[in-house]
Design a protein around this motif. Sequence first.
Motif, PDB file in Angstrom:
ATOM      1  N   GLU A 187       0.879  -1.184  -0.028  1.00 19.87           N
ATOM      2  CA  GLU A 187      -0.044  -0.191   0.033  1.00 19.87           C
ATOM      3  C   GLU A 187       0.837   1.388  -0.052  1.00 19.87           C
ATOM      4  O   GLU A 187       0.370   2.361  -0.674  1.00 19.87           O
ATOM      5  N   VAL A 188       1.746   1.328   1.054  1.00 16.17           N
ATOM      6  CA  VAL A 188       2.604   2.597   1.096  1.00 16.17           C
ATOM      7  C   VAL A 188       3.633   2.622  -0.272  1.00 16.17           C
ATOM      8  O   VAL A 188       3.786   3.692  -0.955  1.00 16.17           O
ATOM      9  N   ILE A 189       4.359   1.696  -0.938  1.00 17.15           N
ATOM     10  CA  ILE A 189       5.024   1.876  -2.029  1.00 17.15           C
ATOM     11  C   ILE A 189       4.095   1.931  -2.986  1.00 17.15           C
ATOM     12  O   ILE A 189       4.476   2.721  -3.920  1.00 17.15           O
ATOM     13  N   GLY A 190       2.937   1.173  -3.174  1.00 21.23           N
ATOM     14  CA  GLY A 190       2.025   1.588  -4.288  1.00 21.23           C
ATOM     15  C   GLY A 190       1.611   2.848  -4.225  1.00 21.23           C
ATOM     16  O   GLY A 190       1.447   3.571  -5.537  1.00 21.23           O
ATOM     17  N   GLU A 207      11.954   2.779 -11.654  1.00 32.07           N
ATOM     18  CA  GLU A 207      10.902   3.195 -10.838  1.00 32.07           C
ATOM     19  C   GLU A 207      10.765   2.970  -9.495  1.00 32.07           C
ATOM     20  O   GLU A 207      10.330   4.023  -8.506  1.00 32.07           O
ATOM     21  N   LEU A 208      11.230   1.679  -8.956  1.00 33.92           N
ATOM     22  CA  LEU A 208      11.281   1.470  -7.352  1.00 33.92           C
ATOM     23  C   LEU A 208      12.213   2.221  -6.851  1.00 33.92           C
ATOM     24  O   LEU A 208      11.886   2.647  -5.678  1.00 33.92           O
ATOM     25  N   ARG A 209      13.509   2.370  -7.366  1.00 34.18           N
ATOM     26  CA  ARG A 209      14.345   3.423  -6.829  1.00 34.18           C
ATOM     27  C   ARG A 209      13.669   4.759  -6.469  1.00 34.18           C
ATOM     28  O   ARG A 209      14.026   5.203  -5.398  1.00 34.18           O
ATOM     29  N   GLU A 210      12.999   5.344  -7.604  1.00 37.52           N
ATOM     30  CA  GLU A 210      12.290   6.734  -7.481  1.00 37.52           C
ATOM     31  C   GLU A 210      11.327   6.581  -6.523  1.00 37.52           C
ATOM     32  O   GLU A 210      11.489   7.589  -5.550  1.00 37.52           O
ATOM     33  N   ALA A 211      10.746   5.694  -6.331  1.00 38.46           N
ATOM     34  CA  ALA A 211       9.729   5.538  -5.239  1.00 38.46           C
ATOM     35  C   ALA A 211      10.461   5.427  -3.683  1.00 38.46           C
ATOM     36  O   ALA A 211       9.909   5.984  -2.717  1.00 38.46           O
ATOM     37  N   GLN A 353       7.896 -14.325  -8.901  1.00 38.07           N
ATOM     38  CA  GLN A 353       8.925 -15.025  -7.970  1.00 38.07           C
ATOM     39  C   GLN A 353      10.046 -14.404  -8.255  1.00 38.07           C
ATOM     40  O   GLN A 353      10.542 -14.403  -9.804  1.00 38.07           O
ATOM     41  N   GLY A 354      11.019 -14.284  -7.500  1.00 40.94           N
ATOM     42  CA  GLY A 354      12.312 -13.783  -7.810  1.00 40.94           C
ATOM     43  C   GLY A 354      12.951 -12.478  -7.212  1.00 40.94           C
ATOM     44  O   GLY A 354      12.650 -12.318  -5.932  1.00 40.94           O
ATOM     45  N   ARG A 355      13.594 -11.688  -8.127  1.00 39.51           N
ATOM     46  CA  ARG A 355      14.120 -10.591  -7.407  1.00 39.51           C
ATOM     47  C   ARG A 355      13.315  -9.400  -7.226  1.00 39.51           C
ATOM     48  O   ARG A 355      13.322  -8.739  -6.142  1.00 39.51           O
ATOM     49  N   VAL A 356      12.128  -9.324  -7.770  1.00 33.39           N
ATOM     50  CA  VAL A 356      11.305  -8.207  -7.669  1.00 33.39           C
ATOM     51  C   VAL A 356      10.636  -8.182  -6.362  1.00 33.39           C
ATOM     52  O   VAL A 356      10.780  -6.947  -5.669  1.00 33.39           O
ATOM     53  N   PRO A 357      10.218  -9.301  -5.764  1.00 33.79           N
ATOM     54  CA  PRO A 357       9.528  -9.019  -4.285  1.00 33.79           C
ATOM     55  C   PRO A 357      10.757  -8.576  -3.118  1.00 33.79           C
ATOM     56  O   PRO A 357      10.431  -7.994  -2.330  1.00 33.79           O
ATOM     57  N   ARG A 358      11.948  -9.129  -3.707  1.00 34.67           N
ATOM     58  CA  ARG A 358      12.918  -8.656  -2.504  1.00 34.67           C
ATOM     59  C   ARG A 358      13.254  -7.344  -2.851  1.00 34.67           C
ATOM     60  O   ARG A 358      13.603  -6.571  -1.483  1.00 34.67           O
ATOM     61  N   LEU A 359      13.195  -6.636  -3.998  1.00 34.69           N
ATOM     62  CA  LEU A 359      13.294  -5.173  -3.846  1.00 34.69           C
ATOM     63  C   LEU A 359      12.270  -4.377  -3.066  1.00 34.69           C
ATOM     64  O   LEU A 359      12.533  -3.581  -2.457  1.00 34.69           O
ATOM     65  N   TYR A 360      11.107  -4.845  -3.331  1.00 32.44           N
ATOM     66  CA  TYR A 360       9.839  -4.245  -2.493  1.00 32.44           C
ATOM     67  C   TYR A 360      10.269  -4.263  -1.193  1.00 32.44           C
ATOM     68  O   TYR A 360      10.053  -3.533  -0.054  1.00 32.44           O
ATOM     69  N   ASP A 361      10.641  -5.743  -0.741  1.00 31.13           N
ATOM     70  CA  ASP A 361      10.955  -6.269   0.731  1.00 31.13           C
ATOM     71  C   ASP A 361      11.999  -5.221   1.229  1.00 31.13           C
ATOM     72  O   ASP A 361      12.098  -4.467   2.476  1.00 31.13           O
ATOM     73  N   ARG A 362      13.170  -4.891   0.321  1.00 26.51           N
ATOM     74  CA  ARG A 362      14.211  -4.087   0.788  1.00 26.51           C
ATOM     75  C   ARG A 362      13.673  -2.606   0.986  1.00 26.51           C
ATOM     76  O   ARG A 362      14.293  -1.952   2.188  1.00 26.51           O
ATOM     77  N   ILE A 363      12.970  -2.237   0.364  1.00 33.67           N
ATOM     78  CA  ILE A 363      12.470  -0.798   0.441  1.00 33.67           C
ATOM     79  C   ILE A 363      11.673  -0.772   1.704  1.00 33.67           C
ATOM     80  O   ILE A 363      12.112   0.349   2.500  1.00 33.67           O
ATOM     81  N   TRP A 364      10.794  -1.615   1.984  1.00 30.61           N
ATOM     82  CA  TRP A 364       9.878  -1.564   3.180  1.00 30.61           C
ATOM     83  C   TRP A 364      11.074  -1.918   4.517  1.00 30.61           C
ATOM     84  O   TRP A 364      10.630  -1.136   5.278  1.00 30.61           O
ATOM     85  N   THR A 365      11.770  -2.654   4.721  1.00 36.00           N
ATOM     86  CA  THR A 365      12.661  -2.844   5.536  1.00 36.00           C
ATOM     87  C   THR A 365      13.507  -1.446   5.900  1.00 36.00           C
ATOM     88  O   THR A 365      13.705  -1.105   7.178  1.00 36.00           O
ATOM     89  N   GLU A 366      13.898  -0.712   5.042  1.00 33.45           N
ATOM     90  CA  GLU A 366      14.814   0.268   5.232  1.00 33.45           C
ATOM     91  C   GLU A 366      13.686   1.376   5.704  1.00 33.45           C
ATOM     92  O   GLU A 366      14.127   2.161   6.765  1.00 33.45           O
ATOM     93  N   LEU A 367      12.598   1.546   5.211  1.00 33.73           N
ATOM     94  CA  LEU A 367      11.545   2.501   5.747  1.00 33.73           C
ATOM     95  C   LEU A 367      11.177   2.310   7.412  1.00 33.73           C
ATOM     96  O   LEU A 367      11.175   3.082   8.194  1.00 33.73           O
ATOM     97  N   LYS A 368      10.762   0.986   7.587  1.00 32.42           N
ATOM     98  CA  LYS A 368      10.611   0.384   9.098  1.00 32.42           C
ATOM     99  C   LYS A 368      11.842   0.642   9.900  1.00 32.42           C
ATOM    100  O   LYS A 368      11.564   0.672  11.106  1.00 32.42           O
ATOM    101  N   SER A 369      13.076   0.741   9.414  1.00 33.06           N
ATOM    102  CA  SER A 369      14.215   0.826  10.294  1.00 33.06           C
ATOM    103  C   SER A 369      14.660   2.196  10.435  1.00 33.06           C
ATOM    104  O   SER A 369      16.110   2.225  10.987  1.00 33.06           O
ATOM    105  N   ARG A 370      13.984   3.229  10.074  1.00 34.28           N
ATOM    106  CA  ARG A 370      14.642   4.525   9.685  1.00 34.28           C
ATOM    107  C   ARG A 370      15.054   5.037  11.251  1.00 34.28           C
ATOM    108  O   ARG A 370      14.511   4.744  12.408  1.00 34.28           O
TER     109      ARG A 370
END
Length: 370
Positions: A187-190, A207-211, A353-370
């Motif tokens: 929801e947040v990344i979306g 696009e994910l990097r920009e988000a 499956q594969g790299r893309v979900p990991r990119l979303y997870d990485r963004i979220w982990t960074e945001l939550k650990s700010r």
Amino acid sequence: MKRHLPSAICLLLLLTACHRVEPKDTAAEGNGTTTPAPQSRNDGRTLRLFMWSEYIDPEVVRAFEKQNGVRVVIDTFESNEAMLAKLQGGGASYDLATPSNYVIQTMLRAKLLQPMDKAQLKNFGNVAAGFVNPPFDPGNTYTVPYQFAATGLAYNSGRYTPGKEDWSLIFGPEDTVKFALLDDPREVIGAALKYLGYSVNTQKVEELREARNLLRRTVQKQGFESFAGGPEIRNKLLAGTIDLGQIYVGDLLSGAAEDERLKVFLPAPGTTISTDLLVLLRGSPNPALARKFVDFVLDAENSAAISNYTYYGNPNRAAAPLLDPFLKAQKAFNPTDEDFRTGRVEFINELPQGRVPRLYDRIWTELKSR
């Protein structure tokens, strides 16, 4: 999608039961009693549903039982993951389930579904255009839309009234409002992706990097209060501790029915939507009865009764005139065909499956650990 009890009960329980909180698996008969679930039999007279709790008007269930001389037994699950685990484990034999759209492909890969056969559903024509031929199930081969939830921005008009209905209130350069975001990565990344003009399901690294960069700046604002669940955000709005909150429309409306100061809108340039669906399980003991029930639910009066009970969005265009006046007055409750056509609302889809979900997870982990 988040579930809630009817609004008055929700507020009485301090709204804690509104975030997809269900009891342990039980079998609830259509007459409202709770008994141990019997073994399903291929007798054509017992229908077993597996769904979120408090997610259907009991009167609709009773009407189906009386009309057809059958018994409906309802078991509940706490999450899509719990539903999948039970179905894949073979622990029960159900006819129908109500998964969310983003797990349909997972269920198909696991061979859990059988075709719905729309030719047997005379009321399928009641489905609104925006829910026909969805990307997660082209042609609605396996799914029939049941209820949906769009995600919006909410505010307490007694404290703050936005000058525009746009994600820029949160993601723009200004830092003048206090706000909370949902504790949900897609929801947040979306939301950030829609603000930037991209798909909520993008697989493009740039696009994910920009988000990610936008969200980094957003959570560093003085106005950012927290990540939270929908009921908690609603409580914060009621208490006046935030000006704006990202929220599931249904979660907000359960409070707005009690407090008219609460308002919600679908922000430009677009937002997310998720749908719960009726699916016919491959091991259904009574597929003919199951299809009869799906068609019964698609009837305009029955579909409207369900939404009037749950406060969630209705994908049945024929039911629209029969909805509670309070719900009909809410623009965010029912996105229009134009909203779907232009991409103003976009389904959250399962990621490959594969790299893309990991990119979303990485963004979220960074945001939550700010």
